[in-house]
Design an enzyme around this catalytic site. Structure first.
Site, PDB file in Angstrom:
ATOM      1  N   ASP A  81       0.734  -1.258   0.142  1.00 60.71           N
ATOM      2  CA  ASP A  81      -0.104   0.061   0.235  1.00 60.71           C
ATOM      3  C   ASP A  81       0.753   1.292   0.148  1.00 60.71           C
ATOM      4  OD1 ASP A  81      -3.421   0.403   1.161  1.00 60.71           O
ATOM      5  OD2 ASP A  81      -1.727   2.215   1.262  1.00 60.71           O
ATOM      6  N   ILE A  82       0.437   2.167  -0.785  1.00 56.36           N
ATOM      7  CA  ILE A  82       1.449   3.383  -1.082  1.00 56.36           C
ATOM      8  C   ILE A  82       1.161   4.236   0.313  1.00 56.36           C
ATOM      9  CG2 ILE A  82      -0.569   4.992  -1.606  1.00 56.36           C
ATOM     10  CD1 ILE A  82       1.584   5.728  -3.994  1.00 56.36           C
ATOM     11  N   GLY A 130     -15.506   3.458   3.907  1.00 62.25           N
ATOM     12  CA  GLY A 130     -14.049   3.790   3.471  1.00 62.25           C
ATOM     13  C   GLY A 130     -13.523   3.400   1.987  1.00 62.25           C
ATOM     14  N   GLN A 131     -14.181   2.741   1.398  1.00 60.57           N
ATOM     15  CA  GLN A 131     -13.681   2.299   0.017  1.00 60.57           C
ATOM     16  C   GLN A 131     -13.412   3.601  -0.667  1.00 60.57           C
ATOM     17  OE1 GLN A 131     -16.044  -0.437  -2.052  1.00 60.57           O
ATOM     18  NE2 GLN A 131     -14.116  -1.084  -3.480  1.00 60.57           N
ATOM     19  N   SER A 132     -12.316   3.702  -1.410  1.00 60.10           N
ATOM     20  CA  SER A 132     -11.764   4.755  -2.102  1.00 60.10           C
ATOM     21  C   SER A 132     -11.353   4.137  -3.360  1.00 60.10           C
ATOM     22  CB  SER A 132     -10.618   5.550  -1.596  1.00 60.10           C
ATOM     23  OG  SER A 132      -9.705   4.877  -1.282  1.00 60.10           O
ATOM     24  N   HIS A 161     -10.464  -5.322  -3.286  1.00 63.69           N
ATOM     25  CA  HIS A 161      -8.735  -5.542  -2.575  1.00 63.69           C
ATOM     26  C   HIS A 161      -9.215  -5.895  -1.129  1.00 63.69           C
ATOM     27  CE1 HIS A 161      -9.931  -1.112  -2.462  1.00 63.69           C
ATOM     28  NE2 HIS A 161      -9.328  -1.137  -1.140  1.00 63.69           N
ATOM     29  N   LEU A 162      -8.152  -6.844  -0.720  1.00 69.01           N
ATOM     30  CA  LEU A 162      -7.968  -7.235   0.403  1.00 69.01           C
ATOM     31  C   LEU A 162      -6.703  -6.399   1.281  1.00 69.01           C
ATOM     32  CD1 LEU A 162      -7.654 -10.948   1.875  1.00 69.01           C
ATOM     33  CD2 LEU A 162      -6.217  -9.383   2.562  1.00 69.01           C
ATOM     34  N   HIS A 163      -7.037  -5.545   2.012  1.00 68.40           N
ATOM     35  CA  HIS A 163      -5.759  -4.970   2.935  1.00 68.40           C
ATOM     36  C   HIS A 163      -5.374  -6.192   3.887  1.00 68.40           C
ATOM     37  CE1 HIS A 163      -6.959  -0.554   2.221  1.00 68.40           C
ATOM     38  NE2 HIS A 163      -8.057  -1.285   1.922  1.00 68.40           N
TER      39      HIS A 163
HETATM   40  P1  AMP Z   1      -9.753   1.835   0.272  1.00 71.93           P
HETATM   41  O1  AMP Z   1      -9.691   3.053   0.634  1.00 71.93           O
HETATM   42  O2  AMP Z   1     -10.126   0.598   0.994  1.00 71.93           O
HETATM   43  O3  AMP Z   1     -10.329   1.563  -1.124  1.00 71.93           O
HETATM   44  O4  AMP Z   1      -7.990   1.215  -0.272  1.00 71.93           O
HETATM   45  C1  AMP Z   1      -7.509   1.858  -1.213  1.00 71.93           C
HETATM   46  C2  AMP Z   1      -6.115   1.822  -0.752  1.00 71.93           C
HETATM   47  O5  AMP Z   1      -5.131   1.883  -2.070  1.00 71.93           O
HETATM   48  C3  AMP Z   1      -5.494   2.988   0.162  1.00 71.93           C
HETATM   49  O6  AMP Z   1      -5.124   2.069   1.443  1.00 71.93           O
HETATM   50  C4  AMP Z   1      -4.686   3.621  -0.539  1.00 71.93           C
HETATM   51  O7  AMP Z   1      -3.287   3.966   0.417  1.00 71.93           O
HETATM   52  C5  AMP Z   1      -4.078   2.465  -1.665  1.00 71.93           C
HETATM   53  N1  AMP Z   1      -3.202   3.278  -2.818  1.00 71.93           N
HETATM   54  C6  AMP Z   1      -3.834   4.290  -3.697  1.00 71.93           C
HETATM   55  N2  AMP Z   1      -3.333   4.282  -4.491  1.00 71.93           N
HETATM   56  C7  AMP Z   1      -2.280   3.315  -4.630  1.00 71.93           C
HETATM   57  C8  AMP Z   1      -1.057   3.235  -5.497  1.00 71.93           C
HETATM   58  N3  AMP Z   1      -0.984   3.634  -6.533  1.00 71.93           N
HETATM   59  N4  AMP Z   1      -0.369   2.247  -4.901  1.00 71.93           N
HETATM   60  C9  AMP Z   1      -0.649   1.397  -3.818  1.00 71.93           C
HETATM   61  N5  AMP Z   1      -1.576   1.565  -3.032  1.00 71.93           N
HETATM   62  C10 AMP Z   1      -2.415   2.583  -3.440  1.00 71.93           C
END
Ligand code: AMP
Ligand code: ZN
Length: 111
Positions: A29-30, A90-92, A97-99
């Site tokens: 994760d970034i 909190g999905q963005s 995706h699995l965290h």
């Molecule tokens: P969510 O908010 O559950 O949809 O998780 C999206 C995740 O993607 C967040 O934890 C971000 O930090 C991560 N993210 C966004 N852009 C990137 C990227 N380019 N590379 C890796 N992780 C990313």
């Protein structure tokens, strides 16, 4: 379709890859929330985990197998696997995706 994670799957956008499987990839994760914070995603675009369960159950299985493997590689004593579904949760990024989060003591309940 303009999907960030599809672009990571295709290689159009770089990522710190951790594991590649038949149906999934994993990358760091970034914006990590813990010493280990890996995202494990299906190669096929699905908006969220519920959709993935219907459209590609084998990929869903592979997400959890990858999580176990990565947790073992990182010698995690425990870890949290999180799927945010919907903006209110909190999905963005609307590609399932699995965290995989671990490497420190985690609080419960989550915020
Ligand atoms: P969510 O908010 O559950 O949809 O998780 C999206 C995740 O993607 C967040 O934890 C971000 O930090 C991560 N993210 C966004 N852009 C990137 C990227 N380019 N590379 C890796 N992780 C990313
Ligand atoms: Zn996508």
């Amino acid at each position: 379709m303009d999907c960030l994670f599809c672009k990571i799957v295709s290689g159009e956008i770089p990522a710190s890859l951790v594991r590649t499987g038949d149906r999934t990839i994993a990358f760091n994760d970034i914006n990590p929330q813990a010493p280990t914070h890996v995202l494990i995603i299906p190669k096929k675009h699905c908006e969220n985990v519920g959709e993935l369960a219907v459209q590609d159950p084998q990929a869903l299985q592979e997400l959890f197998i990858a999580a176990e493997e990565i947790a073992a590689l990182h010698s995690l004593a425990g870890y949290r696997s999180v799927f945010n579904t919907g903006a209110e949760a909190g999905q963005s990024v609307f590609h399932a995706h699995l965290h995989l989060i671990g490497g420190r003591a985690l609080q419960w309940p989550p915020g």
